[in-house]
Write a protein that holds these residues in place. Structure first.
Motif, PDB file in Angstrom:
ATOM      1  N   LYS A 208     113.948  40.968  37.178  1.00 46.35           N
ATOM      2  CA  LYS A 208     114.327  40.220  35.982  1.00 46.35           C
ATOM      3  C   LYS A 208     114.911  41.215  34.981  1.00 46.35           C
ATOM      4  O   LYS A 208     114.609  42.403  35.011  1.00 46.35           O
ATOM      5  N   CYS A 209     115.731  40.724  34.070  1.00 37.66           N
ATOM      6  CA  CYS A 209     116.524  41.612  33.221  1.00 37.66           C
ATOM      7  C   CYS A 209     116.320  41.374  31.738  1.00 37.66           C
ATOM      8  O   CYS A 209     115.850  40.330  31.318  1.00 37.66           O
ATOM      9  N   GLU A 210     116.749  42.377  31.003  1.00 38.32           N
ATOM     10  CA  GLU A 210     116.889  42.276  29.561  1.00 38.32           C
ATOM     11  C   GLU A 210     118.327  42.688  29.251  1.00 38.32           C
ATOM     12  O   GLU A 210     118.739  43.806  29.580  1.00 38.32           O
ATOM     13  N   CYS A 211     119.094  41.809  28.654  1.00 36.84           N
ATOM     14  CA  CYS A 211     120.494  42.081  28.327  1.00 36.84           C
ATOM     15  C   CYS A 211     120.592  42.435  26.850  1.00 36.84           C
ATOM     16  O   CYS A 211     120.058  41.716  25.996  1.00 36.84           O
TER      17      CYS A 211
ATOM     18  N   VAL B 154     122.259  46.270  30.675  1.00 38.17           N
ATOM     19  CA  VAL B 154     121.371  45.410  31.444  1.00 38.17           C
ATOM     20  C   VAL B 154     120.241  46.276  31.984  1.00 38.17           C
ATOM     21  O   VAL B 154     120.463  47.157  32.815  1.00 38.17           O
ATOM     22  N   LEU B 155     119.032  46.038  31.467  1.00 49.02           N
ATOM     23  CA  LEU B 155     117.835  46.711  31.971  1.00 49.02           C
ATOM     24  C   LEU B 155     117.245  45.827  33.068  1.00 49.02           C
ATOM     25  O   LEU B 155     117.007  44.635  32.849  1.00 49.02           O
TER      26      LEU B 155
ATOM     27  N   GLY C  47     115.539  34.787  33.982  1.00 48.53           N
ATOM     28  CA  GLY C  47     115.385  36.242  33.875  1.00 48.53           C
ATOM     29  C   GLY C  47     116.573  37.045  34.353  1.00 48.53           C
ATOM     30  O   GLY C  47     116.546  38.268  34.314  1.00 48.53           O
ATOM     31  N   PHE C  48     117.627  36.373  34.795  1.00 47.94           N
ATOM     32  CA  PHE C  48     118.816  37.065  35.268  1.00 47.94           C
ATOM     33  C   PHE C  48     119.937  36.949  34.235  1.00 47.94           C
ATOM     34  O   PHE C  48     119.967  36.003  33.453  1.00 47.94           O
ATOM     35  N   PRO C  49     120.864  37.896  34.254  1.00 44.37           N
ATOM     36  CA  PRO C  49     121.976  37.835  33.286  1.00 44.37           C
ATOM     37  C   PRO C  49     122.822  36.575  33.481  1.00 44.37           C
ATOM     38  O   PRO C  49     122.973  36.096  34.601  1.00 44.37           O
ATOM     39  N   GLU C  50     123.345  36.088  32.372  1.00 44.42           N
ATOM     40  CA  GLU C  50     124.277  34.977  32.404  1.00 44.42           C
ATOM     41  C   GLU C  50     125.228  35.113  31.235  1.00 44.42           C
ATOM     42  O   GLU C  50     125.004  35.908  30.319  1.00 44.42           O
ATOM     43  N   PHE C  51     126.274  34.310  31.231  1.00 40.58           N
ATOM     44  CA  PHE C  51     127.254  34.342  30.151  1.00 40.58           C
ATOM     45  C   PHE C  51     126.808  33.452  29.016  1.00 40.58           C
ATOM     46  O   PHE C  51     126.177  32.481  29.167  1.00 40.58           O
TER      47      PHE C  51
ATOM     48  N   VAL D  75     117.607  50.767  35.912  1.00 36.94           N
ATOM     49  CA  VAL D  75     116.406  50.208  36.520  1.00 36.94           C
ATOM     50  C   VAL D  75     115.202  50.810  35.813  1.00 36.94           C
ATOM     51  O   VAL D  75     115.112  52.031  35.625  1.00 36.94           O
ATOM     52  N   VAL D  76     114.276  49.940  35.409  1.00 33.85           N
ATOM     53  CA  VAL D  76     113.052  50.331  34.715  1.00 33.85           C
ATOM     54  C   VAL D  76     111.876  49.646  35.409  1.00 33.85           C
ATOM     55  O   VAL D  76     112.062  48.827  36.310  1.00 33.85           O
ATOM     56  N   SER D  77     110.657  49.968  34.962  1.00 27.72           N
ATOM     57  CA  SER D  77     109.465  49.336  35.510  1.00 27.72           C
ATOM     58  C   SER D  77     108.459  49.088  34.403  1.00 27.72           C
ATOM     59  O   SER D  77     108.052  50.023  33.719  1.00 27.72           O
ATOM     60  N   ARG D  78     108.062  47.840  34.250  1.00 33.35           N
ATOM     61  CA  ARG D  78     107.059  47.530  33.225  1.00 33.35           C
ATOM     62  C   ARG D  78     105.729  48.182  33.543  1.00 33.35           C
ATOM     63  O   ARG D  78     104.914  48.379  32.647  1.00 33.35           O
ATOM     64  N   HIS D  79     105.490  48.522  34.818  1.00 38.75           N
ATOM     65  CA  HIS D  79     104.243  49.186  35.202  1.00 38.75           C
ATOM     66  C   HIS D  79     104.262  50.684  34.901  1.00 38.75           C
ATOM     67  O   HIS D  79     103.224  51.323  34.921  1.00 38.75           O
ATOM     68  N   GLN D  80     105.444  51.220  34.666  1.00 39.58           N
ATOM     69  CA  GLN D  80     105.611  52.637  34.340  1.00 39.58           C
ATOM     70  C   GLN D  80     106.538  52.735  33.130  1.00 39.58           C
ATOM     71  O   GLN D  80     107.707  53.082  33.266  1.00 39.58           O
ATOM     72  N   PRO D  81     106.045  52.435  31.936  1.00 36.74           N
ATOM     73  CA  PRO D  81     106.916  52.352  30.761  1.00 36.74           C
ATOM     74  C   PRO D  81     107.689  53.631  30.451  1.00 36.74           C
ATOM     75  O   PRO D  81     108.751  53.574  29.846  1.00 36.74           O
TER      76      PRO D  81
END
Length: 118
Positions: free
Chosen positions: A100-103, A91-92, A114-118, A9-15
């Motif tokens: 929302k995620c970054e795979c 998965v971030l 923005g969610f993971p998928e195959f 888990v990350v936060s774009r507001h707190q890089p």
């Protein structure tokens, strides 16, 4: 060797802020459902890395009664593709952007929503 996935888990507001790494040995295929369940659970508490990580662990482990297959460790950095164990990859999960995620570096991709998928 499993269907491994690493979550963080990350936060774009707190890089510079990031949560612990959550490791799942057999849950790569469940990653999309895990992240969606987390987003639903945390809808009224966005941008809270600590609580989101705790609820993420809860979603990952679910009803499992075994003593293996899941792990949590303190992170020294925000995960990158280089940290991947293969399989589903990394998965971030951005708790400041409605989960929302970054795979990275696996068979999972970030979907249009923005969610993971195959």
């Amino acid at each position: 060797m499993g269907d491994r996935v690493l979550f963080q888990v990350v936060s774009r507001h707190q890089p510079e802020a990031f949560g612990p790494v959550v490791y799942c040995h057999w849950s790569g295929g469940r990653a999309p459902q895990i992240v969606r369940a987390l987003a639903e659970r945390m809808v009224e508490r966005p941008n809270d890395i600590d609580y989101a990580t705790a609820r993420l662990v809860q979603e990952c482990v679910g009803e499992s009664t075994g003593s293996t297959s899941f792990g949590v460790w303190n992170a020294t950095h925000k995960l990158t593709a280089d940290d991947s164990h293969g399989d589903a990859g990394v998965v971030l999960i951005d708790c400041a952007n409605w989960f929302k995620c970054e795979c990275l570096d696996g068979y999972l991709r970030t979907g249009a929503d923005g969610f993971p998928e195959f």
